[in-house]
Write a protein that holds these residues in place. Structure first.
Motif, short mmCIF file in Angstrom:
data_model
loop_
_atom_site.label_atom_id
_atom_site.label_comp_id
_atom_site.label_asym_id
_atom_site.label_seq_id
_atom_site.Cartn_x
_atom_site.Cartn_y
_atom_site.Cartn_z
N HIS A 160 -13.50 29.87 -28.60
CA HIS A 160 -13.64 28.82 -27.58
C HIS A 160 -12.29 28.45 -26.94
N HIS A 200 -10.70 28.37 -23.05
CA HIS A 200 -9.98 27.29 -22.37
C HIS A 200 -8.63 27.76 -21.84
N SER A 254 -8.03 19.13 -25.57
CA SER A 254 -9.48 18.94 -25.50
C SER A 254 -9.90 17.86 -26.48
N ASP A 265 -15.87 21.89 -21.13
CA ASP A 265 -16.57 23.08 -21.61
C ASP A 265 -17.45 23.71 -20.54
#
Ligand code: KG4
Ligand code: ZN
Length: 348
Positions: A111, A115, A136, A304
């Motif tokens: 993930h 980003h 984040s 996201d």
């Protein structure tokens, strides 16, 4: 190569279609904010169930938006971690099954790599090498990025992530979920300078962060104001403004240090807090002062989304990397484990 991507690591169900020649073809997102708002935070089981409900229709909507069909998809990328395990499993199971049914490769993507590489989706993508600030809800780190999968962590948070600090502070200010954007909005009505909060870890060398003390400082200030019966709306806004100022100033100072340390000429800002207008403005000013190029994803690709997973997955799939038939979902997946892709390997 045309890659279908699925992101379900937390409370957004997202699907995107990326073409290695034409770029991003379509992206769809369903936010679960309304579902979780009454609980003041993400309820993992509800998140998983909603991903189950929304994912297949979103895939259809995404292909429809792109004006294409299942036969045109050459590979599948999905977020394999880190994140909420139940939520991850939904996306991973659908992605892996889709790829199996169609006989095309699938790849579990990190993930945070998504980003980090999100600015690559913009018209003027950053050039390697660059320093990346990733801020984040779950992570805050500075990394030196030499190329795909070549990430050296320069510093990270010792306690709360920047987004988490925004969310927790918003909660004590009585703001609705999700707290970060609400606090940022309130801060715009506040006057800077009325309150002073600590700049965590700025007096120490190094590139690590710590935000939990800052939240505590806000709690103590609010208690005093409440005790004196002086906590009106303007005061709340002034507290929000001072908090945001302290976070932004700390992040900007650490970015400056990271640029000094690495000699990098490009700074990339990614992750949900990267949507914060004050942070974006202050980092641009830092870049101007130093002659450093500053690159962001558009705000909707800071938070996201599946477009960033599609981009990262496509780069790796193009180099021949793909998984075996296992459904991969990893709640905790340290970023240091990531490697640059080598032809026909499985991930991590
Ligand atoms: O990257 P992201 O969507 O999810 C994670 O991977 O964590 O980041 C979400 C975080 C939340 O903590 C949210 O409050 C914060 O980003 N956030 C903001 C803003 N927009 C989102 N924080 C401050 N200012 C904003 N404008
Ligand atoms: Zn994220």
């Amino acid at each position: 190569m045309r890659v279908l991507a699925i992101e379900t690591s937390c409370d957004e169900t997202a699907v995107a279609l990326y073409d290695s020649e034409q770029g991003l073809l379509a992206h769809q997102l369903h936010s679960q904010i309304a579902l979780h708002a009454v609980y003041g935070g993400v309820v993992p089981e509800l998140a998983s169930r909603d991903h189950v409900r929304k994912l297949l229709p979103l895939i259809e909507a995404c292909l429809h938006e792109a004006g294409t069909n299942h036969e045109q998809v050459d590979g599948v990328a999905y977020t394999a971690g880190p994140g909420l395990i139940g939520a991850l499993l939904v996306g991973a199971a659908v992605a892996r099954s889709y790829a199996f049914a169609r006989g095309i490769p699938a790849l579990g993507v990190h993930h945070l790599e998504g980003h980090l590489l999100a600015p690559m989706l913009e018209a003027e993508p950053p050039e390697y090498p660059f320093v990346a600030l990733l801020v984040s809800g779950g992570h805050t780190l500075l990394a030196q990025v030499a190329g795909l999968g070549e990430y050296q962590i320069l510093g990270s948070t010792l306690d709360d992530a920047a987004g988490e600090a925004f969310d927790k502070t918003a909660k004590v200010l009585g703001l609705p979920y999700p707290g970060g954007p609400a606090l940022a909005k309130l801060a715009e009505q506040g006057s800077p300078g009325r309150f002073q909060f600590p700049r965590p870890m700025l007096d120490r060398p190094g590139l690590d962060f710590s935000f939990s003390g800052l939240k505590t400082a806000v709690v103590v200030t609010l208690r005093q104001l409440q005790a004196n019966a002086t906590l009106d709306d303007q005061t709340r806004a002034d507290v929000a403004c001072a908090f945001q100022h302290a976070v932004v100033e700390t992040l900007v100072a650490k970015c400056g240090r990271a640029l000094d340390q690495t000699g990098a000429r490009t700074l990339v800002v990614a992750g949900g807090v990267g949507a914060n207008r004050s942070l974006r403005a202050q980092l641009l000013a830092l870049g101007n002062r130093r002659g450093v190029v500053v690159r962001y994803p558009r705000p909707e690709f800071c938070t996201d989304n599946a477009a960033m997973i599609a981009y990262a997955g496509c780069q790796r799939l193009l180099l021949g990397q793909h998984d075996d038939l296992k459904i991969r979902a990893t709640a905790r997946w340290p970023m240091d484990n990531l490697r640059a892709p080598q032809a026909t390997t499985t991930h991590s």
